[in-house]
Design a protein around this motif. Sequence first.
Motif: not given
Ligand SMILES: NC(=O)c1ccc[n+]([C@@H]2O[C@H](COP(=O)([O-])OP(=O)(O)OC[C@H]3O[C@@H](n4cnc5c(N)ncnc54)[C@H](O)[C@@H]3O)[C@@H](O)[C@H]2O)c1
Length: 249
Positions: A142, A15, A188, A90, A191, A92, A94
């Motif tokens: 990550s 989403a 990255i 994807n 949101e 996750g 944090y």
């Molecule tokens: N943004 C960063 O800097 C970064 C860096 C390294 C790794 N990551 C990894 O990338 C992935 C995405 O991160 P992001 O920054 O886009 O996160 P985000 O919070 O912006 O988006 C995450 C999405 O996952 C959904 N979600 C969360 N828990 C869920 C669940 N239990 N079941 C189904 N959906 C669920 C949320 O509703 C949201 O739409 C994660 O696994 C995160 O650990 C992100």
Amino acid sequence: MKLLDQKVTLITGAALGIGAGIADLFAENGAILYLFDLDGEKCQAKAAELRSAGHQAQAFQGDVSRAESLQTCVDAALAAHGRIDAVINNAGIYPRRAFLDMTEAEWDQMQDVNLKSLFHISKLVLPSMIERRSGKIVNISSVTFFKGMALLTHYVASKGGMIGFSRALAREMGPHNIHINCVTPGAIKTEGEVVHADPAAIAAIQARQCLDRRLVPLDVAGPCLFLASSLSDGMTGQTLNVDGGLIMY
Ligand SMILES: NC(=O)c1ccc[n+]([C@@H]2O[C@H](COP(=O)([O-])OP(=O)(O)OC[C@H]3O[C@@H](n4cnc5c(N)ncnc54)[C@H](O)[C@@H]3O)[C@@H](O)[C@H]2O)c1
């Protein structure tokens, strides 16, 4: 010919953020998308946006830590197409927490969402992939696994677990021609990052990158496209680092 022409692809956490960026790029490359997210409303909005641009996308509300909600989405894809070609794990979480303040429930939730979800979804999709001798699974880990990071013990453990899980399963599934790889994003702009990360820490990370700019979801989506497509048919059990040159191992 588009790289994912008619490839049935399930993306979790689609989403927002990185997952939504992957959905955009995969849609442009011809994939038939099954978008899965805890936030049903935003997931529906993402699928509707893609459909209005002429792409194929359906939304499913559910929690990756619960096998039964994943099963609804997997069953729908298999019923409609008889196959799932690719899965991008994807979704996750944090949230930061000092280790000594961390409760067992917080530890368990982190492992359930980030790591145990791979157990559930892999059990659901692998039988049909084995039958067809074809499948691509991409797990979003990550860069923090390589660096370590204070206040994220539970998270870093879960993300390292994803890499270990992927390597072991790649060995077990290789004979069935199923490819399982990881991507490790750096900082990255998403949101979730805006909510959880300290702007000063992000600026410090950017200062240590080779590339002097904020990375965005599309930067992660490109390597995911490569790993979900036939361009990476010779690769499995690997980890692609997408961090602007922050670390080099
Ligand atoms: N943004 C960063 O800097 C970064 C860096 C390294 C790794 N990551 C990894 O990338 C992935 C995405 O991160 P992001 O920054 O886009 O996160 P985000 O919070 O912006 O988006 C995450 C999405 O996952 C959904 N979600 C969360 N828990 C869920 C669940 N239990 N079941 C189904 N959906 C669920 C949320 O509703 C949201 O739409 C994660 O696994 C995160 O650990 C992100």
